[in-house]
Scaffold this active site. Sequence first.
Site, PDB file in Angstrom:
ATOM      1  N   LYS A  37       3.957  -4.305   6.907  1.00 28.40           N
ATOM      2  CA  LYS A  37       3.430  -5.556   7.466  1.00 28.40           C
ATOM      3  C   LYS A  37       4.139  -5.752   8.808  1.00 28.40           C
ATOM      4  O   LYS A  37       4.709  -6.819   9.094  1.00 28.40           O
ATOM      5  CB  LYS A  37       3.716  -6.708   6.486  1.00 28.40           C
ATOM      6  CG  LYS A  37       3.099  -8.037   6.866  1.00 28.40           C
ATOM      7  CD  LYS A  37       1.610  -8.118   6.587  1.00 28.40           C
ATOM      8  CE  LYS A  37       1.037  -9.424   7.077  1.00 28.40           C
ATOM      9  NZ  LYS A  37      -0.424  -9.483   6.988  1.00 28.40           N
TER      10      LYS A  37
ATOM     11  N   TYR B 273      14.223  -7.648  -2.547  1.00 24.22           N
ATOM     12  CA  TYR B 273      14.760  -7.625  -3.906  1.00 24.22           C
ATOM     13  C   TYR B 273      16.283  -7.496  -3.932  1.00 24.22           C
ATOM     14  O   TYR B 273      16.872  -7.223  -4.974  1.00 24.22           O
ATOM     15  CB  TYR B 273      14.130  -6.473  -4.713  1.00 24.22           C
ATOM     16  CG  TYR B 273      12.692  -6.757  -5.116  1.00 24.22           C
ATOM     17  CD1 TYR B 273      11.872  -7.558  -4.333  1.00 24.22           C
ATOM     18  CD2 TYR B 273      12.163  -6.239  -6.281  1.00 24.22           C
ATOM     19  CE1 TYR B 273      10.566  -7.822  -4.684  1.00 24.22           C
ATOM     20  CE2 TYR B 273      10.844  -6.499  -6.650  1.00 24.22           C
ATOM     21  CZ  TYR B 273      10.058  -7.294  -5.842  1.00 24.22           C
ATOM     22  OH  TYR B 273       8.750  -7.558  -6.203  1.00 24.22           O
TER      23      TYR B 273
ATOM     24  N   ASP C  57       1.039  -2.070  -9.439  1.00 20.96           N
ATOM     25  CA  ASP C  57       0.257  -2.694 -10.509  1.00 20.96           C
ATOM     26  C   ASP C  57      -1.232  -2.679 -10.152  1.00 20.96           C
ATOM     27  O   ASP C  57      -2.088  -2.508 -11.020  1.00 20.96           O
ATOM     28  CB  ASP C  57       0.712  -4.137 -10.756  1.00 20.96           C
ATOM     29  CG  ASP C  57       1.825  -4.201 -11.808  1.00 20.96           C
ATOM     30  OD1 ASP C  57       2.612  -3.235 -11.869  1.00 20.96           O
ATOM     31  OD2 ASP C  57       1.900  -5.194 -12.547  1.00 20.96           O
TER      32      ASP C  57
ATOM     33  N   ASP D 231      -2.058  -5.933   3.505  1.00 20.04           N
ATOM     34  CA  ASP D 231      -3.210  -6.712   3.034  1.00 20.04           C
ATOM     35  C   ASP D 231      -4.497  -5.882   3.147  1.00 20.04           C
ATOM     36  O   ASP D 231      -5.334  -5.871   2.227  1.00 20.04           O
ATOM     37  CB  ASP D 231      -3.334  -8.056   3.770  1.00 20.04           C
ATOM     38  CG  ASP D 231      -2.915  -7.987   5.230  1.00 20.04           C
ATOM     39  OD1 ASP D 231      -2.184  -7.058   5.592  1.00 20.04           O
ATOM     40  OD2 ASP D 231      -3.330  -8.858   6.014  1.00 20.04           O
TER      41      ASP D 231
ATOM     42  N   ASP E 230       5.925  -2.908  -5.487  1.00 19.85           N
ATOM     43  CA  ASP E 230       5.848  -3.534  -6.803  1.00 19.85           C
ATOM     44  C   ASP E 230       4.420  -4.017  -7.052  1.00 19.85           C
ATOM     45  O   ASP E 230       3.812  -3.761  -8.101  1.00 19.85           O
ATOM     46  CB  ASP E 230       6.825  -4.724  -6.820  1.00 19.85           C
ATOM     47  CG  ASP E 230       7.109  -5.226  -8.222  1.00 19.85           C
ATOM     48  OD1 ASP E 230       6.589  -4.638  -9.174  1.00 19.85           O
ATOM     49  OD2 ASP E 230       7.849  -6.219  -8.344  1.00 19.85           O
TER      50      ASP E 230
END
Length: 343
Positions: free
Chosen positions: A178, A126, A241, A213, A237
């Site tokens: 990751k 970001y 959610d 994942d 992020d």
Amino acid sequence: MTGAAIPATLIPGDGIGPEITDATLVVLDALGVPFEWDRQVAGLKGMVEENDALPEKALASIRKTRVALKGPLETPSGRGYRSSNVRLREEFKLFANLRPARTWIPGGRYDNIDLVVVRENLEGLYTGYEHYIPIGGDPHGVAMSTGVNTRQGARRVIDYAFQFAVSHGRKKITIVHKANILKALTGLFLETARDLYAQKYAGQIVMDDVIVDACAMKLVTNPWQFDVLVTTNMFGDILSDLVAGLIGGLGLAPGANIGADAAVCEAVHGSARDIAGRGIANPGALMLGAAMMLDHLERPDDATRLRRALSDTLNVDGIRTGDLGGTATTSSFAQAVAKRIRG
Ligand SMILES: NC(=O)c1ccc[n+]([C@@H]2O[C@H](COP(=O)([O-])OP(=O)(O)OC[C@H]3O[C@@H](n4cnc5c(N)ncnc54)[C@H](O)[C@@H]3O)[C@@H](O)[C@H]2O)c1
């Protein structure tokens, strides 16, 4: 009103922002917290009124008050001005984004959820180092983006997450990464967490780690195995959610952006243009954002009273907005929470 005035910045924001902000102020007034609000504009409203999505006046206000309650701010996708939310985080170095997800209405698909996602808020993908390379006649033939994580940035947010977890009696921190594929970018985050844990927190709390994942799958199949999740910007992020989905959607999901010198508390959801101006938005998430602000201001009793009143309104009185299957309007819901607070 109790105690000395508390100067704070108020940015009602775009879309449903002004409606849910008014509702939240009704509840804060009922609590009697002596806020002295400095109202500012940003986002689309900032563009329209000040030709800047984050006007200098808003920045100066937060520099002074060091705490803000913020409604959703609109950002155009794929074009136009840069996100005011990202600019706010950068300007005030709001390095940690704290997003608690808790079951507010029992009996849903997932019950007894009580998770916190701590998201690194300034680095990773970001940072905005993006560009296109034209190929042939196509100006967007190739898109490139560079992620940047630093040991110092990782250490700052992970240390904050450990301190938060220990001081709130949490049992486990899970580092989400990751590092099998993005070996440098997110491997550094994992390496920093392991070092910090060994140096400062081993014995005080359990730490484990999981690949993002797998984490997404585990959050859906058995979310109760997690407690505090700490992760890099983009994974945070997305996962915050996801955890909001576990507790029934964005209507009751708050967030706090924390820095060394300022905090900006908010609802996780956006400006919900599709329902703006109709008086039906759920103000619960912004009210819970206000509760996080009260925690930050070291007014835990007021924060607890607010949360309890919200819970009683939803579960004892059965008063809910449309997104939660009820018929209450934004303002009738606020009046009901305020009534509960007044007792
Ligand atoms: N923190 C922020 O300021 C923030 C966060 C997310 C999105 N945004 C911005 O908001 C704009 C719209 O984003 P979006 O459409 O992707 O997401 P959104 O959260 O605004 O809306 C998604 C869906 O959820 C519903 N919804 C959201 N909040 C609700 C509430 N309080 N009560 C009832 N229903 C609610 C909406 O009606 C919509 O159907 C974009 O410009 C985006 O950049 C801002």
